[in-house]
Design a protein around this motif. Structure first.
Motif, PDB file in Angstrom:
ATOM      1  N   LEU A 267      -3.062   7.141   6.352  1.00 31.21           N
ATOM      2  CA  LEU A 267      -1.684   6.842   6.134  1.00 31.21           C
ATOM      3  C   LEU A 267      -1.332   5.304   6.365  1.00 31.21           C
ATOM      4  O   LEU A 267      -0.589   4.803   5.512  1.00 31.21           O
ATOM      5  CB  LEU A 267      -1.053   7.424   7.607  1.00 31.21           C
ATOM      6  CG  LEU A 267       0.610   7.232   7.687  1.00 31.21           C
ATOM      7  CD1 LEU A 267       1.372   7.884   6.461  1.00 31.21           C
ATOM      8  CD2 LEU A 267       1.327   7.906   8.958  1.00 31.21           C
ATOM      9  N   MET A 268      -1.996   4.442   6.980  1.00 35.04           N
ATOM     10  CA  MET A 268      -1.509   2.982   7.651  1.00 35.04           C
ATOM     11  C   MET A 268      -2.172   2.422   6.361  1.00 35.04           C
ATOM     12  O   MET A 268      -1.401   1.283   5.843  1.00 35.04           O
ATOM     13  CB  MET A 268      -2.036   2.425   8.623  1.00 35.04           C
ATOM     14  CG  MET A 268      -1.594   3.402  10.100  1.00 35.04           C
ATOM     15  SD  MET A 268       0.334   3.305  10.048  1.00 35.04           S
ATOM     16  CE  MET A 268       0.689   1.621  10.157  1.00 35.04           C
ATOM     17  N   VAL A 269      -3.152   2.728   5.707  1.00 40.65           N
ATOM     18  CA  VAL A 269      -3.486   2.016   4.465  1.00 40.65           C
ATOM     19  C   VAL A 269      -2.815   2.179   3.313  1.00 40.65           C
ATOM     20  O   VAL A 269      -2.447   1.111   2.606  1.00 40.65           O
ATOM     21  CB  VAL A 269      -5.130   2.423   4.334  1.00 40.65           C
ATOM     22  CG1 VAL A 269      -5.739   2.008   2.865  1.00 40.65           C
ATOM     23  CG2 VAL A 269      -6.118   1.886   5.476  1.00 40.65           C
ATOM     24  N   ASN A 270      -2.578   3.406   3.121  1.00 40.73           N
ATOM     25  CA  ASN A 270      -1.364   3.525   2.270  1.00 40.73           C
ATOM     26  C   ASN A 270      -0.063   2.917   2.122  1.00 40.73           C
ATOM     27  O   ASN A 270       0.425   2.417   1.289  1.00 40.73           O
ATOM     28  CB  ASN A 270      -1.387   5.144   1.813  1.00 40.73           C
ATOM     29  CG  ASN A 270      -2.554   5.764   1.121  1.00 40.73           C
ATOM     30  OD1 ASN A 270      -2.532   5.645  -0.293  1.00 40.73           O
ATOM     31  ND2 ASN A 270      -3.509   6.170   1.456  1.00 40.73           N
ATOM     32  N   LEU A 271       0.598   2.915   3.450  1.00 38.96           N
ATOM     33  CA  LEU A 271       1.832   2.166   3.522  1.00 38.96           C
ATOM     34  C   LEU A 271       1.619   0.926   3.448  1.00 38.96           C
ATOM     35  O   LEU A 271       2.451   0.111   2.854  1.00 38.96           O
ATOM     36  CB  LEU A 271       2.343   2.603   5.061  1.00 38.96           C
ATOM     37  CG  LEU A 271       2.744   3.936   5.511  1.00 38.96           C
ATOM     38  CD1 LEU A 271       2.990   3.931   6.716  1.00 38.96           C
ATOM     39  CD2 LEU A 271       3.984   4.306   4.569  1.00 38.96           C
ATOM     40  N   ALA A 272       0.627   0.331   3.699  1.00 38.35           N
ATOM     41  CA  ALA A 272       0.211  -1.024   3.275  1.00 38.35           C
ATOM     42  C   ALA A 272       0.162  -1.454   1.796  1.00 38.35           C
ATOM     43  O   ALA A 272       0.628  -2.480   1.382  1.00 38.35           O
ATOM     44  CB  ALA A 272      -1.018  -1.590   3.868  1.00 38.35           C
ATOM     45  N   TRP A 273      -0.189  -0.309   1.031  1.00 41.35           N
ATOM     46  CA  TRP A 273      -0.187  -0.529  -0.368  1.00 41.35           C
ATOM     47  C   TRP A 273       1.177  -1.088  -1.026  1.00 41.35           C
ATOM     48  O   TRP A 273       1.377  -1.571  -2.259  1.00 41.35           O
ATOM     49  CB  TRP A 273      -0.771   0.840  -1.180  1.00 41.35           C
ATOM     50  CG  TRP A 273      -2.197   0.698  -1.081  1.00 41.35           C
ATOM     51  CD1 TRP A 273      -2.908   1.841  -0.786  1.00 41.35           C
ATOM     52  CD2 TRP A 273      -3.111  -0.098  -1.561  1.00 41.35           C
ATOM     53  NE1 TRP A 273      -4.172   1.784  -0.756  1.00 41.35           N
ATOM     54  CE2 TRP A 273      -4.545   0.284  -0.998  1.00 41.35           C
ATOM     55  CE3 TRP A 273      -3.246  -1.552  -1.596  1.00 41.35           C
ATOM     56  CZ2 TRP A 273      -5.574  -0.139  -1.075  1.00 41.35           C
ATOM     57  CZ3 TRP A 273      -4.516  -2.028  -1.870  1.00 41.35           C
ATOM     58  CH2 TRP A 273      -5.679  -1.537  -1.664  1.00 41.35           C
ATOM     59  N   VAL A 274       2.239  -0.603  -0.488  1.00 42.36           N
ATOM     60  CA  VAL A 274       3.602  -0.817  -0.994  1.00 42.36           C
ATOM     61  C   VAL A 274       3.709  -2.493  -0.951  1.00 42.36           C
ATOM     62  O   VAL A 274       4.176  -3.017  -2.042  1.00 42.36           O
ATOM     63  CB  VAL A 274       4.846  -0.269   0.304  1.00 42.36           C
ATOM     64  CG1 VAL A 274       6.135  -0.846  -0.332  1.00 42.36           C
ATOM     65  CG2 VAL A 274       4.735   1.212   0.113  1.00 42.36           C
ATOM     66  N   LEU A 275       3.285  -3.343  -0.095  1.00 42.62           N
ATOM     67  CA  LEU A 275       3.419  -4.525  -0.013  1.00 42.62           C
ATOM     68  C   LEU A 275       2.431  -5.264  -1.236  1.00 42.62           C
ATOM     69  O   LEU A 275       2.872  -6.088  -1.565  1.00 42.62           O
ATOM     70  CB  LEU A 275       3.036  -5.231   1.435  1.00 42.62           C
ATOM     71  CG  LEU A 275       3.908  -4.868   2.758  1.00 42.62           C
ATOM     72  CD1 LEU A 275       3.060  -5.183   3.882  1.00 42.62           C
ATOM     73  CD2 LEU A 275       5.057  -5.815   2.532  1.00 42.62           C
ATOM     74  N   PHE A 276       1.362  -4.493  -1.462  1.00 43.67           N
ATOM     75  CA  PHE A 276       0.415  -4.968  -2.421  1.00 43.67           C
ATOM     76  C   PHE A 276       0.936  -4.680  -3.693  1.00 43.67           C
ATOM     77  O   PHE A 276       0.797  -5.594  -4.650  1.00 43.67           O
ATOM     78  CB  PHE A 276      -0.878  -4.025  -2.302  1.00 43.67           C
ATOM     79  CG  PHE A 276      -2.055  -4.804  -2.930  1.00 43.67           C
ATOM     80  CD1 PHE A 276      -2.958  -5.762  -2.480  1.00 43.67           C
ATOM     81  CD2 PHE A 276      -2.139  -4.460  -4.199  1.00 43.67           C
ATOM     82  CE1 PHE A 276      -4.003  -6.302  -2.966  1.00 43.67           C
ATOM     83  CE2 PHE A 276      -3.283  -4.927  -4.960  1.00 43.67           C
ATOM     84  CZ  PHE A 276      -4.131  -5.933  -4.396  1.00 43.67           C
ATOM     85  N   ARG A 277       2.013  -3.873  -4.065  1.00 46.62           N
ATOM     86  CA  ARG A 277       2.434  -3.395  -5.366  1.00 46.62           C
ATOM     87  C   ARG A 277       3.802  -3.832  -5.671  1.00 46.62           C
ATOM     88  O   ARG A 277       3.978  -4.230  -6.619  1.00 46.62           O
ATOM     89  CB  ARG A 277       2.150  -1.924  -5.705  1.00 46.62           C
ATOM     90  CG  ARG A 277       2.847  -1.292  -6.760  1.00 46.62           C
ATOM     91  CD  ARG A 277       1.891  -1.803  -7.987  1.00 46.62           C
ATOM     92  NE  ARG A 277       2.298  -1.547  -9.072  1.00 46.62           N
ATOM     93  CZ  ARG A 277       3.644  -2.273  -9.767  1.00 46.62           C
ATOM     94  NH1 ARG A 277       4.141  -3.049  -9.371  1.00 46.62           N
ATOM     95  NH2 ARG A 277       3.837  -1.761 -10.800  1.00 46.62           N
TER      96      ARG A 277
END
Length: 477
Positions: free
Chosen positions: A373-383
């Motif tokens: 969950l936390m890794v995927n939420l971080a992808w928002v910042l990456f994308r």
């Protein structure tokens, strides 16, 4: 030239045939020439930049091997490597933020930000050059011949987006007379096929739908944002692991064995283990050349280690891109790693010896769920294209804006993302069984040759059905 294209397939075939038909003493020379041709098809001018950096690192590495008692020569060599990266990648970022600070302070400084073309793969071959000088300084034998070093630096499968190869991982292979077996051919073609399938059939298909949600000015509802977030997590995994597969497979066709770059990262039950599975060569680089030296310099203050962990991941984020969203992404992961060792240690620590099978499974499931969950939420910042867009996405997710009605995506798109996620989860669960049972197969050599031909035909088929070749995500870094 993009890996998933007719052009690359033709290039690879021609170099392969020439390579194995010529005397061994000329093979490395051919690979160097082919690598510079490959790189120059994007912009021939930057081939001279790559050559200049390579010649400097080779000569300076030999010099540094005689100056191991002093730190200053190493620092100077590292700075020379960083100058091109800082200029090409971070000039605009620095000037933009400097102008914003002056304006915020009441100044009237208006600056024309120069448009600087970023050389392809500069982040990767800069990190490789820094690692080489550090390794030589600590005692590793430098390359004596320029042509050997040029191949180490420019070998095209790893040149643009890794894996980040370190000297000890490839030096013996460069110096040796290499051979290729039927098993190598089958393995190489298989990995290339896996990479083509991941990129063309999965990653590129996902990107079409996800890009629409992350467009600047888009107004996705909560459901759109949730599926786009998890969908991008899948897209970047399949995209980048596809590149690594093609790189590893291509190298094997010429007798080289590259280190793996991914090891089922989304099966990780903790943030710390995630970074031992995701982009592993970069993770090791950050650990060995950023975190370890800084923490060692303050070893008398062990509590600072957590701060340096945060700093190292912030640098990792900034390496990915000259935007504050990438810095925030790095800090997010740095915070997760700090929590992994402090407040959430009880969730992420697993001990098979002290836990029953049932308790271990439950603890693993909880750790995996939180990590995923936390890794995927971080992808928002990456994308996201900027912090405003990222915050808008988070707002949509956590307020479930618009309820269960999508505003950008279609329902069948969400089903596609869900199917891909479930298929990846099923493969992760079945992985131990697959590794044991598939690893026990010992096919006849004729079967191996047949597999290589079948894989080659399937690669061509994937290209045929690819309507448009898209650049790999990590090309921008």
């Amino acid at each position: 030239m993009i890996f998933t294209s007719y052009t690359y397939l033709l290039f690879l075939s021609m170099v392969f045939l020439l390579y194995w038909s010529m005397p061994p003493r000329w093979r490395n020379v051919l690979l160097i020439a082919a690598s510079y041709f490959f790189y120059s098809t994007w912009d021939w001018r930057f081939g001279f930049l790559l050559l200049g950096i390579s010649v400097f690192n080779w000569a300076y590495g030999r010099f540094l091997a005689t100056r191991q008692e002093a730190n200053t020569p190493l620092v100077l060599g590292v700075l020379v490597n960083l100058v091109p990266l800082l200029y090409f990648k971070y000039t605009g970022f620095f000037l933009t933020n400097l102008a914003a600070l002056v304006t915020a302070a009441g100044g009237g400084w208006h600056l024309d930000i120069p448009k600087i073309i970023l050389p392809l793969g500069i982040s990767f071959f800069t990190f490789q050059g820094v690692a080489y000088l550090v390794d030589v300084w600590v005692g590793e034998e430098p390359f004596q011949r320029l042509r050997d070093f040029l191949l180490f630096k420019a070998f095209w499968p790893q040149l643009i987006a890794g894996p980040i190869i370190r000297p000890h991982e490839i030096a013996d292979q460069i110096l040796a007379t290499r051979h290729v077996t039927q098993a190598d051919l089958a393995f190489g073609c298989q990995r290339i096929l896996f990479g083509f399938f991941k990129k063309v059939v999965i990653a590129d298909a996902l990107s079409t739908y996800i890009d629409a949600v992350f467009l600047r000015g888009a107004t996705p509802n909560g459901v759109d944002a949730i599926f786009a977030t998890f969908g991008f997590g899948l897209q970047i995994y399949f995209d980048f692991s596809a590149y690594s597969d093609i790189a590893i497979g291509s190298a094997r066709l010429f007798g080289f064995t590259f280190p793996e770059n991914f090891n089922w990262p989304y099966a990780a039950p903790s943030p710390q283990e995630f970074w031992t599975r995701w982009h592993m060569t970069l993770s090791r680089w950050i650990r060995d050349y950023v975190f370890t030296p800084i923490s060692f310099s303050t070893r008398n203050y062990p509590r600072l280690a957590l701060l340096w962990l945060l700093v190292a991941m912030a640098i990792c984020g900034l390496w990915h891109g000259a935007q504050w969203t990438f810095v925030a992404w790095g800090c997010w992961h740095g915070s997760l790693l700090v929590l992994n060792q402090t407040a959430l240690k009880g969730i992420f620590t697993l001990n098979r010896k002290k836990l029953s099978k049932g308790a271990y499974f439950i603890r693993y499931l909880i750790g995996w769920g939180v990590t995923y969950l936390m890794v995927n939420l971080a992808w928002v910042l990456f994308r996201a294209q900027d912090m405003t867009s990222a915050l808008s996405m988070y707002r949509a997710i956590f307020t479930l804006k618009g309820g269960l009605h999508p505003a950008v995506m279609r329902e069948n798109t969400m089903v596609f993302i869900g199917v891909v996620a479930l298929a990846l989860l099923a493969l992760q669960v079945a992985r131990p069984w697959l590794e044991v049972n598939l690893g026990q197969q010992r096919p006849h050599p004729l079967h191996i040759s047949g597999r290589a031909l079948v894989y080659t035909a399937m690669i061509v088929a994937v290209i045929v059905f690819d309507t448009s070749s898209k650049a790999f995500v990590y090309f921008q870094f």
